[in-house]
Design an enzyme around this catalytic site. Sequence first.
Site, short mmCIF file in Angstrom:
data_model
loop_
_atom_site.label_atom_id
_atom_site.label_comp_id
_atom_site.label_asym_id
_atom_site.label_seq_id
_atom_site.Cartn_x
_atom_site.Cartn_y
_atom_site.Cartn_z
N SER A 140 -7.06 39.64 40.17
CA SER A 140 -6.37 40.38 39.26
C SER A 140 -6.19 41.81 39.56
O SER A 140 -5.28 42.39 38.80
CB SER A 140 -6.85 40.24 37.77
OG SER A 140 -6.71 38.74 37.27
N LYS A 143 -2.60 43.18 40.24
CA LYS A 143 -1.86 43.71 39.05
C LYS A 143 -1.64 44.83 39.08
O LYS A 143 -0.71 45.52 38.48
CB LYS A 143 -2.56 43.10 37.61
CG LYS A 143 -2.40 41.68 37.20
CD LYS A 143 -2.94 41.27 36.07
CE LYS A 143 -2.95 39.67 35.87
NZ LYS A 143 -4.00 39.21 36.33
N SER A 198 -5.37 41.70 31.24
CA SER A 198 -5.10 40.94 32.65
C SER A 198 -4.43 39.87 32.36
O SER A 198 -4.67 38.58 32.83
CB SER A 198 -6.65 40.62 33.26
OG SER A 198 -6.29 40.55 34.77
#
Length: 486
Positions: A140, A143, A198
Amino acid sequence: MARKYEPAIRTGGRRRSGYYGKKKRGGTVAAALAIILVFAAGFLIGNSAPLPQLISSAGSTSSDAGASGSSEAESQVSSEPSALTLPEGLTTVAPPAESAPALQVGSIENVAAPNYIVIDRLSGEVILEKGSGERIYPASTTKIMTAALALQRAGLDDTLTVTSTALGLLSSDSVKIGLQRNETVPLQDLLCATLLSSACDAANAIADQLGGTGGFSGYVSEMVAMAKSIGCTGTYFVNPSGIFSSAHFSTAADLARMTAFACLDPEYRKIVSRDEYVMNATNVHTASGWATAKNNNPVSELTLLLQNTNVAEITGAKTGTTVQGGYSLVCTAVTAGGRELIAVLAGIPYDSGRGAACRVPDMAAILAEAAKKADSADAAVLITAGEELSAALSGGVDALVPEDMQLTAARSLALTKPSEETALANGETPIFYTSDAFTVKSVYYSDLADRLALAAAGVEVTVGYLQVSAGSAQPVDAVPLVIRRR
């Protein structure tokens, strides 16, 4: 008079471990015998002198030092006052009162993450690194680039429509904020859900709507192109959320560059510094506050752990986790001297979820070390944790330490070269590098003789501290002195 100390670099140090055993209950006869023994023990204890309180370097009792061996060792110590003759001229003070253990930042040598880097955000200077160019799976932390590109493509108030394509590209274990098909959502809400919670559904919605004619895949291709344009040579993305793929990879160094690029946008910095964000009403979720994007990143934990270091503030963080790629963490921070740092660690094995326990202490260790180096770029470590002290520095007490034990510094001591200022940017008095400008002397607790007796029995014990002074100023540092096994 305080002793002058000539710099000398040494290394060393050991770790301790122990166990606690369990005993089974006996029958009725055993119980009766136990009662008799309790009365007998009570009589004996009531007529003997108590052992001295042991104080650890963190301020807590160290009766567990040596674990299984400490009880046996202490039982060998005579309750009579020690007859040891101490060297003349020793400075002594009363032992500190018992207190709750202080939070401790671990040593950078014990960091479990195989890949990490810390850079200066403005200059790009590499302050610390290990394996930072090796391939990792960013999860993640991807991102960060998803958000950075979005801020270049649209305004925060622009609304995007959630499509079935965006929702259909999620895996079963993807984190979600709860978006629905055909829901229209402001970009700001999607970015907060992406970076704070997230949320993969929010990241997919951004990519699907801002990819132009290329749609979802077009946006991901633009992420790759933008990463290359800022110098990321070891990165390739196949999705905007970090869902694992062997073809989706990066490096710790590249993640640091991406974060530095994202931080150029003040809106990105505002979002990652939020504690939470209340989602606005939409055409599907008609009530404001239908969801709250909470900052699930370990900002508060790091802030607490780093409160006694050169790290003044944690300004943002982003975690990443996949079973295949393990744990990663990206942080932005400001040092006491005003330098902005970007730190990345990655590659901590998942290990059935147990690897998560390493992420925050590992980041704290590398940030503490990097901040110290950044605020005093010319610092030199003159005393290293675990170093056996010389006779001159120990005040002669080293001669009384048993052969199988050693008198050591509990942590490292770094000395900073003179600056044009009379004080460092963080408000502390500088410790000058030349031996004539600073003094280091040993200060021992008044019950030193008893503590030495315990050390002779094999118990690790704190006996005092090294007091560091600069010129005529007040002491500026105190390094605990510990006797431990070689």
